[in-house]
Design a protein around this motif. Sequence first.
Motif, PDB file in Angstrom:
ATOM      1  N   ARG A 147       0.819  -1.206   0.000  1.00 46.07           N
ATOM      2  CA  ARG A 147       0.000   0.000   0.000  1.00 46.07           C
ATOM      3  C   ARG A 147       0.851   1.253   0.000  1.00 46.07           C
ATOM      4  O   ARG A 147       1.976   1.269   0.513  1.00 46.07           O
ATOM      5  CB  ARG A 147      -0.895   0.044   1.242  1.00 46.07           C
ATOM      6  N   LYS A 148       0.241   2.294  -0.542  1.00 43.48           N
ATOM      7  CA  LYS A 148       0.836   3.629  -0.509  1.00 43.48           C
ATOM      8  C   LYS A 148      -0.257   4.595  -0.076  1.00 43.48           C
ATOM      9  O   LYS A 148      -1.317   4.659  -0.703  1.00 43.48           O
ATOM     10  CB  LYS A 148       1.377   4.016  -1.880  1.00 43.48           C
ATOM     11  N   ALA A 149      -0.014   5.338   0.998  1.00 45.95           N
ATOM     12  CA  ALA A 149      -0.986   6.315   1.485  1.00 45.95           C
ATOM     13  C   ALA A 149      -1.040   7.504   0.535  1.00 45.95           C
ATOM     14  O   ALA A 149      -0.021   7.912  -0.033  1.00 45.95           O
ATOM     15  CB  ALA A 149      -0.617   6.766   2.891  1.00 45.95           C
ATOM     16  N   LEU A 150      -2.226   8.053   0.364  1.00 47.28           N
ATOM     17  CA  LEU A 150      -2.418   9.240  -0.459  1.00 47.28           C
ATOM     18  C   LEU A 150      -2.707  10.442   0.448  1.00 47.28           C
ATOM     19  O   LEU A 150      -2.778  10.307   1.673  1.00 47.28           O
ATOM     20  CB  LEU A 150      -3.550   9.000  -1.462  1.00 47.28           C
ATOM     21  N   SER A 151      -2.900  11.585  -0.140  1.00 44.55           N
ATOM     22  CA  SER A 151      -3.004  12.825   0.639  1.00 44.55           C
ATOM     23  C   SER A 151      -4.209  12.869   1.585  1.00 44.55           C
ATOM     24  O   SER A 151      -4.181  13.591   2.584  1.00 44.55           O
ATOM     25  CB  SER A 151      -3.029  14.036  -0.292  1.00 44.55           C
ATOM     26  N   HIS A 152      -5.246  12.103   1.316  1.00 44.57           N
ATOM     27  CA  HIS A 152      -6.439  12.120   2.167  1.00 44.57           C
ATOM     28  C   HIS A 152      -6.256  11.294   3.436  1.00 44.57           C
ATOM     29  O   HIS A 152      -7.046  11.427   4.370  1.00 44.57           O
ATOM     30  CB  HIS A 152      -7.663  11.651   1.379  1.00 44.57           C
ATOM     31  N   ASP A 153      -5.230  10.467   3.467  1.00 45.71           N
ATOM     32  CA  ASP A 153      -4.900   9.699   4.675  1.00 45.71           C
ATOM     33  C   ASP A 153      -3.792  10.466   5.401  1.00 45.71           C
ATOM     34  O   ASP A 153      -2.628  10.066   5.398  1.00 45.71           O
ATOM     35  CB  ASP A 153      -4.444   8.284   4.306  1.00 45.71           C
ATOM     36  N   VAL A 154      -4.171  11.563   6.013  1.00 44.83           N
ATOM     37  CA  VAL A 154      -3.211  12.471   6.637  1.00 44.83           C
ATOM     38  C   VAL A 154      -2.369  11.770   7.701  1.00 44.83           C
ATOM     39  O   VAL A 154      -1.159  11.985   7.801  1.00 44.83           O
ATOM     40  CB  VAL A 154      -3.939  13.704   7.238  1.00 44.83           C
TER      41      VAL A 154
END
Length: 174
Positions: A147-154
């Motif tokens: 997985r790679k977190a995106l900007s909405h997963d602060v």
Amino acid sequence: MTTIRRFCCNDLLRFTNVNLDHLTETFNMSFYMTYLARWPDYFHVAEAPGNRIMGYIMGKVEGQGDSWHGHVTAVTVAPEYRRQQLAKKLMNLLEDISDNIDKAYFVDLFVRASNAPAIKMYEKLGYVIYRRVLRYYSGEEDGLDMRKALSHDVEKKSIIPLKRPVTPDELEYD
């Protein structure tokens, strides 16, 4: 010059050279058509001069709430076009669509635990191993859910690794 564009129906008859790699998961035509119809923004092809297909990415968006995410179903590049950062460009495109258009929290993918070159590439792109899925591939080989977190997963909660492996029947599907 490489062109990256949306995948179209005619490409299904032209991408065999890309799918010949033994590590590439292949699917039946109706599977590809379903993705093309339901998630066209997530299905792209890289094309060389002369209209030769170099690689493609196929994905979707799924989940609910904090589990709303982009998913990479397949990304592959023909052997003669590797080491040109095509997979990186295709992955970045899917991540951008997931983050900026669909407002997803993360992008995930599954990779064979034995596919060290792919795992290394995904790690360079910012992916972490979230969990091991026992016997994910044909009931034989383990898969890694990366997985790679995106900007909405602060708070980056989506990429906190699980402490134990899971089985395929424990996976969440939409």
